[in-house]
Scaffold this motif. Sequence first.
Motif, PDB file in Angstrom:
ATOM      1  N   GLY A 430       0.788  -1.224   0.000  1.00  9.55           N
ATOM      2  CA  GLY A 430       0.000   0.000   0.000  1.00  9.55           C
ATOM      3  C   GLY A 430       0.817   1.269   0.000  1.00  9.55           C
ATOM      4  O   GLY A 430       0.263   2.363  -0.182  1.00  9.55           O
ATOM      5  N   ARG A 431       2.109   1.145   0.181  1.00  9.28           N
ATOM      6  CA  ARG A 431       2.930   2.349   0.298  1.00  9.28           C
ATOM      7  C   ARG A 431       3.253   2.978  -1.063  1.00  9.28           C
ATOM      8  O   ARG A 431       3.903   4.024  -1.121  1.00  9.28           O
ATOM      9  CB  ARG A 431       4.214   2.028   1.073  1.00  9.28           C
ATOM     10  N   TRP A 432       2.797   2.360  -2.155  1.00 11.06           N
ATOM     11  CA  TRP A 432       2.981   2.958  -3.472  1.00 11.06           C
ATOM     12  C   TRP A 432       2.298   4.319  -3.565  1.00 11.06           C
ATOM     13  O   TRP A 432       2.684   5.163  -4.380  1.00 11.06           O
ATOM     14  CB  TRP A 432       2.446   2.039  -4.579  1.00 11.06           C
ATOM     15  N   THR A 433       1.304   4.552  -2.721  1.00 11.60           N
ATOM     16  CA  THR A 433       0.588   5.834  -2.761  1.00 11.60           C
ATOM     17  C   THR A 433       1.417   6.970  -2.175  1.00 11.60           C
ATOM     18  O   THR A 433       1.139   8.147  -2.446  1.00 11.60           O
ATOM     19  CB  THR A 433      -0.738   5.736  -1.989  1.00 11.60           C
ATOM     20  N   THR A 434       2.424   6.639  -1.375  1.00 10.55           N
ATOM     21  CA  THR A 434       3.242   7.680  -0.740  1.00 10.55           C
ATOM     22  C   THR A 434       4.713   7.615  -1.127  1.00 10.55           C
ATOM     23  O   THR A 434       5.451   8.573  -0.864  1.00 10.55           O
ATOM     24  CB  THR A 434       3.132   7.580   0.796  1.00 10.55           C
ATOM     25  N   HIS A 435       5.147   6.511  -1.709  1.00 11.46           N
ATOM     26  CA  HIS A 435       6.538   6.418  -2.149  1.00 11.46           C
ATOM     27  C   HIS A 435       6.839   7.511  -3.173  1.00 11.46           C
ATOM     28  O   HIS A 435       6.054   7.753  -4.087  1.00 11.46           O
ATOM     29  CB  HIS A 435       6.814   5.054  -2.791  1.00 11.46           C
ATOM     30  N   GLU A 436       8.000   8.134  -3.039  1.00  7.00           N
ATOM     31  CA  GLU A 436       8.421   9.155  -3.983  1.00  7.00           C
ATOM     32  C   GLU A 436       9.327   8.556  -5.052  1.00  7.00           C
ATOM     33  O   GLU A 436       9.905   7.497  -4.873  1.00  7.00           O
ATOM     34  CB  GLU A 436       9.156  10.286  -3.241  1.00  7.00           C
ATOM     35  N   ARG A 437       9.447   9.240  -6.163  1.00  4.81           N
ATOM     36  CA  ARG A 437      10.356   8.806  -7.222  1.00  4.81           C
ATOM     37  C   ARG A 437      11.780   8.711  -6.683  1.00  4.81           C
ATOM     38  O   ARG A 437      12.221   9.571  -5.927  1.00  4.81           O
ATOM     39  CB  ARG A 437      10.341   9.806  -8.375  1.00  4.81           C
ATOM     40  N   ILE A 438      12.495   7.670  -7.105  1.00  5.95           N
ATOM     41  CA  ILE A 438      13.905   7.568  -6.742  1.00  5.95           C
ATOM     42  C   ILE A 438      14.803   7.410  -7.975  1.00  5.95           C
ATOM     43  O   ILE A 438      16.000   7.625  -7.878  1.00  5.95           O
ATOM     44  CB  ILE A 438      14.170   6.409  -5.757  1.00  5.95           C
ATOM     45  N   PHE A 439      14.213   7.067  -9.112  1.00  6.70           N
ATOM     46  CA  PHE A 439      15.038   6.911 -10.313  1.00  6.70           C
ATOM     47  C   PHE A 439      15.172   8.247 -11.030  1.00  6.70           C
ATOM     48  O   PHE A 439      14.184   8.875 -11.409  1.00  6.70           O
ATOM     49  CB  PHE A 439      14.440   5.885 -11.270  1.00  6.70           C
ATOM     50  N   TYR A 440      16.388   8.660 -11.219  1.00  6.28           N
ATOM     51  CA  TYR A 440      16.741   9.885 -11.896  1.00  6.28           C
ATOM     52  C   TYR A 440      15.914  11.077 -11.399  1.00  6.28           C
ATOM     53  O   TYR A 440      15.163  11.712 -12.138  1.00  6.28           O
ATOM     54  CB  TYR A 440      16.628   9.775 -13.422  1.00  6.28           C
ATOM     55  N   VAL A 441      16.056  11.353 -10.106  1.00 10.12           N
ATOM     56  CA  VAL A 441      15.404  12.532  -9.527  1.00 10.12           C
ATOM     57  C   VAL A 441      16.388  13.705  -9.451  1.00 10.12           C
ATOM     58  O   VAL A 441      16.013  14.800  -9.054  1.00 10.12           O
ATOM     59  CB  VAL A 441      14.831  12.233  -8.133  1.00 10.12           C
ATOM     60  N   HIS A 442      17.637  13.456  -9.783  1.00 11.45           N
ATOM     61  CA  HIS A 442      18.649  14.500  -9.909  1.00 11.45           C
ATOM     62  C   HIS A 442      19.685  14.011 -10.891  1.00 11.45           C
ATOM     63  O   HIS A 442      19.563  12.910 -11.433  1.00 11.45           O
ATOM     64  CB  HIS A 442      19.269  14.843  -8.548  1.00 11.45           C
ATOM     65  N   ASP A 443      20.714  14.793 -11.151  1.00  6.21           N
ATOM     66  CA  ASP A 443      21.628  14.447 -12.231  1.00  6.21           C
ATOM     67  C   ASP A 443      22.910  13.774 -11.754  1.00  6.21           C
ATOM     68  O   ASP A 443      23.884  13.727 -12.488  1.00  6.21           O
ATOM     69  CB  ASP A 443      21.984  15.694 -13.049  1.00  6.21           C
TER      70      ASP A 443
END
Length: 445
Positions: A430-443
């Motif tokens: 159920g945590r997919w609703t709150t998980h944030e992006r982690i792939f390529y979120v910066h350079d």
Amino acid sequence: MKDFTRREFLGTTAMAGLGFSLLPFAGARGEVHRPVVRIGMVGVGARGTGHLRGLLNRDDVEVPAVCDIDPSNLARAIRLVEEAGQPTPEGYGDGDMAWEGLVARGDLDGVIISTPWLWHTPIAVAAMENGMYVGSEIPTALTLEDCWNLVRTSERTGSPLMQLENVCYRRDVMAVLQIAREGLFGTLLHARCGYRHDLREFLFDGDVRFGPGTGSVSSWRTRHYIGQNRDLYPNHGIGPVAHWFDINRGNRFLKLSSMATRSAGLQEYIRDHGGPDNPHADQEFRQGDVVTTMLSTANGETVIVTHDTSVPRPYSLDFQLQGTRGLWLNDRDGIHIDGRSEPHRWEDFADYSERYDTALWRRREAEAEGAGHGGMDFFIRHAFIESIKRQVQPPIDVYDAATWSAIGPLSESSIALGGQAVDFPDFTGGRWTTHERIFYVHDEY
């Protein structure tokens, strides 16, 4: 970190409830905990040797231990480490369970697994139990039970796992991700992907034999075509799509339905190339020549995934991304954006790929040159090593590994049910609703 061992640190954070494996990837951005990491290699055949060579090109990696049950592979790996100016690594090669000695060591920060598929999960679980970061080749798991085992072990121990899915770092795929995140495609609706690669020669020796001792790949991979009927290799295609659609991070797969054609291509190949007296001329294969899988998502998108490796065809990962304002079609090398492109006409993708080229590729293009698979292999190894150094979650994590690998067993179940749709497990609880992006979120990586 000075007051805790790696294992104590991971265990302490895991007890916090959500576990270390749920920390955001950028949580410790720029904070380097260890200047050099120590990596053990399990499996140093063709793929593992490629990883080993890449690691030995870095000045922040030491390789104290290598494992392979093939004596020639093991000897080559030991020689490569020595030629790189590092101390002679300890070699583990005494039987199928030789890896147990390597993952039980207390001096390794991480392990890279490049073995036949059946061994990925047991080795990964044992390494995580010992507090190591795990980098695993694909598919990371072959059964739903194994998928859950990976997730629960990572959550309980706090040991991160990175699925070494290199296509996520393909240059055009990352440019498309950037285009999608900037909204040029509008509201995303549909994607296609797959693994469409003529593997017939790859699956057999020159005289069309297979089985133990007949080749580094034909000795094990061909067995899956005999015993299973599923999408055997979904990860290369579904990885980029999962990032485009934010799967496990605001979205998830809901349903899966698969159908397979008859199996004919491999039998005909054996007869055509092995001669009438070939002992395998009558071999039966369960694996359908073309497997088509459809997925639905919580946010209302659909995905078609195709596995097609037993008949002649040019290579393709079959990428397509479509939204309310445009689409990209990889095999056409074309893009169409409403209001920018001429109506009903394709534009060449080259201009867009240059304009939306990621900072990651622009910055590290020279380092990636010659690193394997067009440079993609550099980026997966770099991300894995940097995650260990910074003690953060890798950008392709255990939830990705479980979700992408689960397409294999789920497709087999659906095919057996005549294409009936089956529920897709939520490995995030159920945590997919709150998980944030982690792939390529910066350079950075």
